[in-house]
Design a protein around this motif. Structure first.
Motif, PDB file in Angstrom:
ATOM      1  N   LEU A  80     -34.320  56.336 -37.281  1.00 26.16           N
ATOM      2  CA  LEU A  80     -34.030  57.598 -37.924  1.00 26.16           C
ATOM      3  C   LEU A  80     -32.564  57.664 -38.622  1.00 26.16           C
ATOM      4  N   ASP A  81     -31.839  56.895 -38.076  1.00 27.03           N
ATOM      5  CA  ASP A  81     -30.347  56.978 -38.965  1.00 27.03           C
ATOM      6  C   ASP A  81     -30.397  56.624 -40.223  1.00 27.03           C
ATOM      7  N   HIS A  82     -31.482  55.704 -40.743  1.00 25.14           N
ATOM      8  CA  HIS A  82     -31.690  55.344 -41.858  1.00 25.14           C
ATOM      9  C   HIS A  82     -32.503  56.255 -42.853  1.00 25.14           C
ATOM     10  N   LEU A  83     -33.159  57.441 -42.232  1.00 30.39           N
ATOM     11  CA  LEU A  83     -33.980  58.178 -43.095  1.00 30.39           C
ATOM     12  C   LEU A  83     -33.368  59.550 -43.276  1.00 30.39           C
ATOM     13  N   VAL A  84     -33.604  60.466 -44.375  1.00 34.13           N
ATOM     14  CA  VAL A  84     -33.272  61.708 -44.498  1.00 34.13           C
ATOM     15  C   VAL A  84     -34.316  62.448 -45.045  1.00 34.13           C
ATOM     16  N   LEU A  85     -34.734  63.710 -44.843  1.00 34.79           N
ATOM     17  CA  LEU A  85     -35.563  64.349 -45.615  1.00 34.79           C
ATOM     18  C   LEU A  85     -34.796  65.711 -46.284  1.00 34.79           C
ATOM     19  N   VAL A  90     -36.851  72.441 -45.676  1.00 31.64           N
ATOM     20  CA  VAL A  90     -36.494  71.746 -44.535  1.00 31.64           C
ATOM     21  C   VAL A  90     -35.772  72.811 -43.526  1.00 31.64           C
ATOM     22  N   PRO A  91     -36.102  72.700 -42.195  1.00 31.26           N
ATOM     23  CA  PRO A  91     -35.658  73.718 -41.236  1.00 31.26           C
ATOM     24  C   PRO A  91     -34.000  73.690 -41.029  1.00 31.26           C
ATOM     25  N   TYR A  92     -33.327  73.926 -41.700  1.00 29.78           N
ATOM     26  CA  TYR A  92     -31.707  73.805 -41.426  1.00 29.78           C
ATOM     27  C   TYR A  92     -31.425  75.017 -40.267  1.00 29.78           C
ATOM     28  N   PRO A  93     -30.324  74.727 -39.797  1.00 32.99           N
ATOM     29  CA  PRO A  93     -29.864  75.881 -38.627  1.00 32.99           C
ATOM     30  C   PRO A  93     -29.845  77.114 -39.444  1.00 32.99           C
ATOM     31  N   ALA A 105     -24.041  66.841 -41.778  1.00 30.99           N
ATOM     32  CA  ALA A 105     -24.689  65.396 -42.352  1.00 30.99           C
ATOM     33  C   ALA A 105     -23.491  64.556 -42.406  1.00 30.99           C
ATOM     34  N   ALA A 106     -22.188  64.794 -42.660  1.00 33.03           N
ATOM     35  CA  ALA A 106     -21.456  63.759 -42.446  1.00 33.03           C
ATOM     36  C   ALA A 106     -21.246  63.236 -41.218  1.00 33.03           C
ATOM     37  N   ALA A 107     -21.165  64.084 -39.954  1.00 35.48           N
ATOM     38  CA  ALA A 107     -21.398  63.432 -38.706  1.00 35.48           C
ATOM     39  C   ALA A 107     -22.560  63.023 -38.340  1.00 35.48           C
ATOM     40  N   ARG A 108     -23.612  63.255 -38.937  1.00 36.87           N
ATOM     41  CA  ARG A 108     -24.965  62.992 -38.736  1.00 36.87           C
ATOM     42  C   ARG A 108     -25.298  61.492 -39.089  1.00 36.87           C
ATOM     43  N   TRP A 109     -24.985  61.161 -40.206  1.00 35.87           N
ATOM     44  CA  TRP A 109     -25.243  59.903 -40.978  1.00 35.87           C
ATOM     45  C   TRP A 109     -23.861  58.860 -41.370  1.00 35.87           C
ATOM     46  N   THR A 110     -24.007  58.004 -41.033  1.00 33.71           N
ATOM     47  CA  THR A 110     -22.649  56.987 -41.280  1.00 33.71           C
ATOM     48  C   THR A 110     -22.656  56.741 -42.580  1.00 33.71           C
ATOM     49  N   THR A 111     -23.769  57.045 -43.424  1.00 35.20           N
ATOM     50  CA  THR A 111     -23.910  56.307 -44.969  1.00 35.20           C
ATOM     51  C   THR A 111     -23.400  57.823 -45.646  1.00 35.20           C
ATOM     52  N   LEU A 149     -29.169  63.798 -51.061  1.00 37.55           N
ATOM     53  CA  LEU A 149     -28.849  62.493 -51.586  1.00 37.55           C
ATOM     54  C   LEU A 149     -27.622  62.046 -51.306  1.00 37.55           C
ATOM     55  N   GLY A 150     -26.646  63.024 -50.580  1.00 38.56           N
ATOM     56  CA  GLY A 150     -25.276  62.652 -50.271  1.00 38.56           C
ATOM     57  C   GLY A 150     -25.244  61.758 -49.166  1.00 38.56           C
ATOM     58  N   VAL A 151     -26.368  61.840 -48.341  1.00 42.00           N
ATOM     59  CA  VAL A 151     -26.658  60.731 -47.096  1.00 42.00           C
ATOM     60  C   VAL A 151     -26.820  59.363 -47.490  1.00 42.00           C
ATOM     61  N   ARG A 152     -27.284  59.163 -49.037  1.00 42.26           N
ATOM     62  CA  ARG A 152     -27.653  57.968 -49.273  1.00 42.26           C
ATOM     63  C   ARG A 152     -28.378  56.901 -48.563  1.00 42.26           C
ATOM     64  N   ALA A 153     -29.373  57.525 -47.749  1.00 39.43           N
ATOM     65  CA  ALA A 153     -30.237  56.755 -46.847  1.00 39.43           C
ATOM     66  C   ALA A 153     -30.990  55.834 -47.302  1.00 39.43           C
ATOM     67  N   ARG A 154     -31.271  54.585 -46.500  1.00 39.02           N
ATOM     68  CA  ARG A 154     -32.148  53.639 -47.029  1.00 39.02           C
ATOM     69  C   ARG A 154     -33.412  54.194 -47.231  1.00 39.02           C
ATOM     70  N   VAL A 155     -34.115  55.079 -46.812  1.00 41.44           N
ATOM     71  CA  VAL A 155     -35.312  56.026 -47.060  1.00 41.44           C
ATOM     72  C   VAL A 155     -34.979  57.339 -47.049  1.00 41.44           C
ATOM     73  N   THR A 156     -35.250  57.915 -48.469  1.00 41.61           N
ATOM     74  CA  THR A 156     -35.040  59.311 -48.573  1.00 41.61           C
ATOM     75  C   THR A 156     -36.266  59.906 -48.830  1.00 41.61           C
ATOM     76  N   LEU A 157     -36.553  60.995 -48.123  1.00 42.61           N
ATOM     77  CA  LEU A 157     -37.757  61.727 -48.615  1.00 42.61           C
ATOM     78  C   LEU A 157     -37.383  63.191 -49.079  1.00 42.61           C
ATOM     79  N   LEU A 158     -38.004  63.389 -50.352  1.00 44.60           N
ATOM     80  CA  LEU A 158     -37.940  64.606 -50.835  1.00 44.60           C
ATOM     81  C   LEU A 158     -39.075  65.276 -51.271  1.00 44.60           C
ATOM     82  N   ASP A 159     -39.051  66.573 -50.490  1.00 44.53           N
ATOM     83  CA  ASP A 159     -40.138  67.492 -50.562  1.00 44.53           C
ATOM     84  C   ASP A 159     -40.145  68.521 -51.431  1.00 44.53           C
TER      85      ASP A 159
END
Length: 298
Positions: A80-85, A90-93, A105-111, A149-159
């Motif tokens: 999941l560290d390589h995926l972002v939706l 999206v149910p943000y806090p 997001a900066a703290a959650r994803w190293t990318t 998009l800022g996460v730049r994950a290997r798998v990006t899911l866009l709803d």
């Protein structure tokens, strides 16, 4: 853990119900990585639930792994560290500013790419100090896209990334996505959208979903090649259908003329010969037409 283009997201009998509603109905498929997918289906087909399941945001029954014999996706930070939706729904806090969500997001994803996210904030005219829950529909979409998009994950899911956007912002988003896809063709994108015409030039593959079931995962070219459009005089089209008995996916008729979309290839010799003999026009559809014929929706 490294996600490679030789991997695939593997789903077997993946099911999700909400009360009496079945959102995902025993979904079984493989989604190879390293492609740009359009996730396409009608409203209520299960697109959002499928994306949330892949992102680990909803629990499902069945098997959901990286590869047929690989690690599970759910509750697995290594995957999941390589995926972002991203998307407006999206149910943000609740009651957090866009800036706070970006910091999370900066703290959650190293990318996380702070510089890139900052440029997106400027391009999309997003107010980072605004409370996310109080933004308009379109602004929520843009703010979520900045984060996703800022996460730049290997798998990006866009709803539904075009949801609520005006023409100018849709064009801006198209340009950003095209740049990102071109810069790193090994990344995987799954884009849920009703606007096939906007996304068609970005996609190389499609995932079709209908009534909670994934009916097709294939290259976009394969879908169009497996579809043929025949048009001409209504009587001649009727004669062709009587002679060949090819499944009709969609049809339109007006003023004595008829156009049918068939589950067949324009290279089919019998179809080509019959169309010529009857004076009918035979052509291969574009991706939007092929998708809509198979139950997609504008």
């Amino acid at each position: 853990m490294t996600l490679t283009t030789t991997s695939a997201l593997h789903l077997h009998n993946v099911t999700k119900t909400f009360g009496r509603t079945t959102a995902l109905n025993a979904v079984t498929c493989d989604i190879p990585l390293g492609h740009v997918y359009g996730l396409i289906g009608r409203n209520g087909a299960g697109k959002t639930t499928l994306l949330r399941a892949l992102a680990g945001q909803v629990r499902v029954r069945g098997v959901l792994t990286l590869g047929a014999d690989g690690p599970p996706l759910q509750d697995n930070p290594g995957v999941l560290d390589h995926l972002v939706l991203a998307g407006a729904d999206v149910p943000y806090p609740p009651d957090m500013s866009v800036r706070t969500l970006m910091d999370i997001a900066a703290a959650r994803w190293t990318t996380w790419d702070e510089s890139f996210a900052g440029r997106l904030v400027e391009r999309f005219c997003v107010d980072p100090e605004a409370n996310f829950s109080r933004l308009s529909r379109g602004q929520k979409t843009l703010a979520s896209l900045v984060i996703g998009l800022g996460v730049r994950a290997r798998v990006t899911l866009l709803d539904e990334p075009y949801l609520g956007l005006d023409v100018q912002n849709r064009d801006l988003l198209y340009g950003v996505l095209l740049d990102e896809i071109t810069a790193d063709p090994d990344r995987t994108w799954i884009i849920s959208t009703h606007h096939v015409e906007d996304a068609a030039l970005l996609l190389d593959s499609v995932i079709l979903i209908d009534h909670g079931r994934v009916t097709e995962v294939c290259p976009a070219d394969d879908l169009t090649r497996a579809t043929a459009v025949v048009e001409g005089a209504s009587a001649a089209v009727a004669s062709l259908l009587d002679d060949l008995r090819i499944p009709v996916l969609r049809e339109d008729a007006a003023a004595g003329r008829r156009r049918v979309t068939l589950a067949a290839s324009v290279t089919d010799a019998a179809l080509g010969e019959c169309a010529r003999d009857l004076g009918l026009r035979l052509s291969e559809p574009d991706l939007e037409h092929a998708v809509l014929a198979r139950g997609g929706e504008r």
